[in-house]
Design a protein around this motif. Sequence first.
Motif, PDB file in Angstrom:
ATOM      1  N   SER A  98      12.830  20.473  58.051  1.00 37.13           N
ATOM      2  CA  SER A  98      12.664  21.930  58.148  1.00 37.13           C
ATOM      3  C   SER A  98      13.524  22.670  57.139  1.00 37.13           C
ATOM      4  O   SER A  98      13.249  23.815  56.795  1.00 37.13           O
ATOM      5  CB  SER A  98      12.999  22.403  59.563  1.00 37.13           C
ATOM      6  OG  SER A  98      14.324  22.044  59.909  1.00 37.13           O
ATOM      7  N   CYS A  99      14.572  22.020  56.627  1.00 42.64           N
ATOM      8  CA  CYS A  99      15.434  22.632  55.604  1.00 42.64           C
ATOM      9  C   CYS A  99      14.862  22.450  54.210  1.00 42.64           C
ATOM     10  O   CYS A  99      15.490  22.842  53.218  1.00 42.64           O
ATOM     11  CB  CYS A  99      16.842  22.057  55.685  1.00 42.64           C
ATOM     12  SG  CYS A  99      16.906  20.267  55.421  1.00 42.64           S
TER      13      CYS A  99
ATOM     14  N   ALA B  41      22.003  20.587  57.853  1.00 40.15           N
ATOM     15  CA  ALA B  41      21.251  21.393  58.813  1.00 40.15           C
ATOM     16  C   ALA B  41      20.725  20.513  59.947  1.00 40.15           C
ATOM     17  O   ALA B  41      20.304  19.371  59.723  1.00 40.15           O
ATOM     18  CB  ALA B  41      20.098  22.096  58.115  1.00 40.15           C
TER      19      ALA B  41
ATOM     20  N   CYS C 236      17.915  19.481  62.316  1.00 38.02           N
ATOM     21  CA  CYS C 236      16.467  19.584  62.223  1.00 38.02           C
ATOM     22  C   CYS C 236      15.839  19.184  63.552  1.00 38.02           C
ATOM     23  O   CYS C 236      16.058  18.072  64.053  1.00 38.02           O
ATOM     24  CB  CYS C 236      15.933  18.694  61.108  1.00 38.02           C
ATOM     25  SG  CYS C 236      16.653  19.072  59.494  1.00 38.02           S
TER      26      CYS C 236
ATOM     27  N   ALA D 262       8.961  30.916  65.350  1.00 33.36           N
ATOM     28  CA  ALA D 262       9.986  30.987  64.306  1.00 33.36           C
ATOM     29  C   ALA D 262      10.617  32.371  64.304  1.00 33.36           C
ATOM     30  O   ALA D 262       9.933  33.380  64.426  1.00 33.36           O
ATOM     31  CB  ALA D 262       9.383  30.692  62.938  1.00 33.36           C
ATOM     32  N   SER D 263      11.937  32.380  64.147  1.00 35.61           N
ATOM     33  CA  SER D 263      12.680  33.629  64.017  1.00 35.61           C
ATOM     34  C   SER D 263      13.134  33.763  62.569  1.00 35.61           C
ATOM     35  O   SER D 263      13.834  32.895  62.055  1.00 35.61           O
ATOM     36  CB  SER D 263      13.889  33.622  64.962  1.00 35.61           C
ATOM     37  OG  SER D 263      14.690  34.763  64.760  1.00 35.61           O
TER      38      SER D 263
ATOM     39  N   ILE E 225      15.685  31.589  60.417  1.00 30.93           N
ATOM     40  CA  ILE E 225      16.909  31.378  61.181  1.00 30.93           C
ATOM     41  C   ILE E 225      16.775  30.129  62.049  1.00 30.93           C
ATOM     42  O   ILE E 225      17.603  29.227  62.017  1.00 30.93           O
ATOM     43  CB  ILE E 225      17.208  32.595  62.076  1.00 30.93           C
ATOM     44  CG1 ILE E 225      17.428  33.846  61.209  1.00 30.93           C
ATOM     45  CG2 ILE E 225      18.428  32.346  62.960  1.00 30.93           C
ATOM     46  CD1 ILE E 225      17.608  35.108  62.008  1.00 30.93           C
ATOM     47  N   GLN E 226      15.691  30.069  62.815  1.00 31.69           N
ATOM     48  CA  GLN E 226      15.560  28.948  63.745  1.00 31.69           C
ATOM     49  C   GLN E 226      14.143  28.860  64.282  1.00 31.69           C
ATOM     50  O   GLN E 226      13.350  29.787  64.162  1.00 31.69           O
ATOM     51  CB  GLN E 226      16.531  29.128  64.920  1.00 31.69           C
ATOM     52  CG  GLN E 226      16.193  30.325  65.814  1.00 31.69           C
ATOM     53  CD  GLN E 226      17.191  30.541  66.914  1.00 31.69           C
ATOM     54  OE1 GLN E 226      18.180  31.190  66.714  1.00 31.69           O
ATOM     55  NE2 GLN E 226      16.911  29.994  68.073  1.00 31.69           N
ATOM     56  N   TYR E 227      13.850  27.690  64.867  1.00 30.81           N
ATOM     57  CA  TYR E 227      12.628  27.506  65.632  1.00 30.81           C
ATOM     58  C   TYR E 227      13.003  27.464  67.104  1.00 30.81           C
ATOM     59  O   TYR E 227      13.936  26.779  67.499  1.00 30.81           O
ATOM     60  CB  TYR E 227      11.916  26.206  65.241  1.00 30.81           C
ATOM     61  CG  TYR E 227      11.203  26.270  63.917  1.00 30.81           C
ATOM     62  CD1 TYR E 227       9.908  26.769  63.844  1.00 30.81           C
ATOM     63  CD2 TYR E 227      11.824  25.842  62.750  1.00 30.81           C
ATOM     64  CE1 TYR E 227       9.241  26.829  62.628  1.00 30.81           C
ATOM     65  CE2 TYR E 227      11.167  25.913  61.530  1.00 30.81           C
ATOM     66  CZ  TYR E 227       9.874  26.405  61.480  1.00 30.81           C
ATOM     67  OH  TYR E 227       9.224  26.477  60.279  1.00 30.81           O
TER      68      TYR E 227
ATOM     69  N   ASN F  57      12.448  26.518  71.085  1.00 30.26           N
ATOM     70  CA  ASN F  57      11.908  25.387  71.827  1.00 30.26           C
ATOM     71  C   ASN F  57      10.701  25.864  72.624  1.00 30.26           C
ATOM     72  O   ASN F  57      10.826  26.359  73.737  1.00 30.26           O
ATOM     73  CB  ASN F  57      12.971  24.802  72.754  1.00 30.26           C
ATOM     74  CG  ASN F  57      12.467  23.581  73.500  1.00 30.26           C
ATOM     75  OD1 ASN F  57      11.438  23.009  73.148  1.00 30.26           O
ATOM     76  ND2 ASN F  57      13.185  23.197  74.534  1.00 30.26           N
TER      77      ASN F  57
ATOM     78  N   GLU G   5      17.875  35.467  70.894  1.00 25.61           N
ATOM     79  CA  GLU G   5      18.483  34.284  70.279  1.00 25.61           C
ATOM     80  C   GLU G   5      17.650  33.029  70.479  1.00 25.61           C
ATOM     81  O   GLU G   5      17.992  31.964  69.962  1.00 25.61           O
ATOM     82  CB  GLU G   5      19.881  34.054  70.850  1.00 25.61           C
ATOM     83  CG  GLU G   5      20.891  35.151  70.521  1.00 25.61           C
ATOM     84  CD  GLU G   5      20.666  36.426  71.301  1.00 25.61           C
ATOM     85  OE1 GLU G   5      20.952  37.520  70.758  1.00 25.61           O
ATOM     86  OE2 GLU G   5      20.176  36.348  72.443  1.00 25.61           O
TER      87      GLU G   5
END
Length: 597
Positions: free
Chosen positions: A35-36, A63, A65, A425-426, A434-436, A438, A473
């Motif tokens: 993902s990175c 990172a 992942c 995804a954010s 920023i992040q996925y 869950n 978050e």
Amino acid sequence: MADGANVAQTLDEIQEDHLTCGICLERYKKPKVLSCMHTFCEHCLVSLLEKSAGKLKCPNCSAICLLEQEGIRGLKEHVHKTVSRAVVEYQSHLRDLLPHLNEKKAVLSNSICRVTDAQERVAGNMKEEIEIVKHATKEMVSTIRNKKTSVIANIEMTRGESMKQFEAQMDKLSNQREKVIEMCSHIQNVLGCKDNTKQLRLKQSTLERIETLLTLDVEVDIQEESLQVKSQADLITAVLTLTAPACISQCTIGGNVAKWLLRGCSLDIPFSTKDCIGNITTGAKNVNAVLTKPNGIKEEMQVTDNMDGTFSVTLHGNMTGTHKVSVTVGGKQIQGSPITTTVLGRGLVKTVGKYGCGILQFNNIQSMAINNDDDIVVVDTNNKRLQIITNEGKFKGIIPLEFCPLDVAVLNDNTYVVVGGDKIASISSDRQIIQYFNSEGGNLKSATISPVNGHIYALSKKWNSCVGVYTPEGKLIKWVKLKFAGDCIRFNSDNLLYNNYPNVNVYQADGTFLYNVCKEGKLDQELHNPSSLAFDKQNNMYVTSDHKVQKFNQVGTFLERIDNVEDGLNQPRGIVVTADLRIFVADGKNNCIKIFV
């Protein structure tokens, strides 16, 4: 031969730098992309995952992942391209971009000409204004000087009598003092005289003179008010008071006047008159306004005088086209005049975009949202990206994604929340993922933000229209079950949750069903296969369905149809409403965005 050797060396360097796994240091074997965006051999990642107790950490950037259920095998494969293929694709992309650059070049050339003309006009206007300022200053200085002479003369005249009284009193007191001094000298002579007969002969007259002097009234009663001089400086400053004449360079149009107006509506245009030092003045004369209509006809406008140095005129949008309002004081235009406002007829005013993968090109638009900069965020699904356009329909940017997005919502800090498939995804406002989240549900169709607490609501059809509620978050709070299925959810400003099947259904934020709105059917005022929802500030609801867009109030009462049949909407799937009530509709089959007012 030398060139061939250089090419071979370059290819070797490319293979060494870009086709080598950072773990085994050999050529890639079944390369997988994290993902990175770093790439490693599949078997190397499997070994790395086993050594790290199931937690995959990128060896390059550290990172963390997240993996799906399929583990390493579920990661996206890294596809290598030949140099020739990469060059062909690159040149094709450049060809797509070249018309936009040429268009930009033409716009820049035109803008440079306009700026050059503006510079010349400003220089001329500044020269003219400097002469006006010099003349106005000369007149003001002359007026103040004349007023000074008048005020000083008035002061001298009104206090002249008082000064004469003091002078007469001073003369009297000085005369009396001379007589007393003379008597004191006489007494000294008498005391030194040895002629007794002479002393006794003058005794009577001397004592009488002394008695007269001793009985003189020599006290002075000076009243304090007789010492004061009435202030008359205000007679000078009165030259610059509210009755002072208006100064053209200080008179201004007030506020931000709207650049466009819907036909049938009205627009108030305020302005104020000020004197040469910037103070509001009621001394303005000959305040006028002239309206130039789109057909070139000019007419006088009624000017409302608020009697406090402020004025206003009202523009009535009875005719579509560009209207120009010129405001003059004493025959000269004030700052900000003329004002240009365009009156728009209701209906389709602009179409943006076409099919493709370039700038302002789309492939299967699924939805849209408005960010905190009042830009439109377009979900360009099959191009795997978000495309940002201004609220005027101009290109602003692209955010590439690793999956096919289906919907987007915007948090208070301008973070984008994007859903599609099994992904949430954010994405931060600087366009870095920023992040996925869950996403346990999968088959994610839509997302919306609660206006009360900022929680993210993500609709999953995998579990029969359940909604996952997340913190900003990304922490899952709970699941909410909706009574009816649907693939679009939206909150209005009252924190009521709406979804779109079989017509439109309304819920509380906890999923409690309240009622249905809108009648099901294919006629106008009815809904058939509603696809997307949006709300304006008054909580009026805009719904796309089949080939049309309709406006209802929040309880489902029909208000109007936004489009016309000739507008050619074909499966509209996304809709947003701006603060100034422009309506952006994603025309799904035509791969474009149509703007209505």
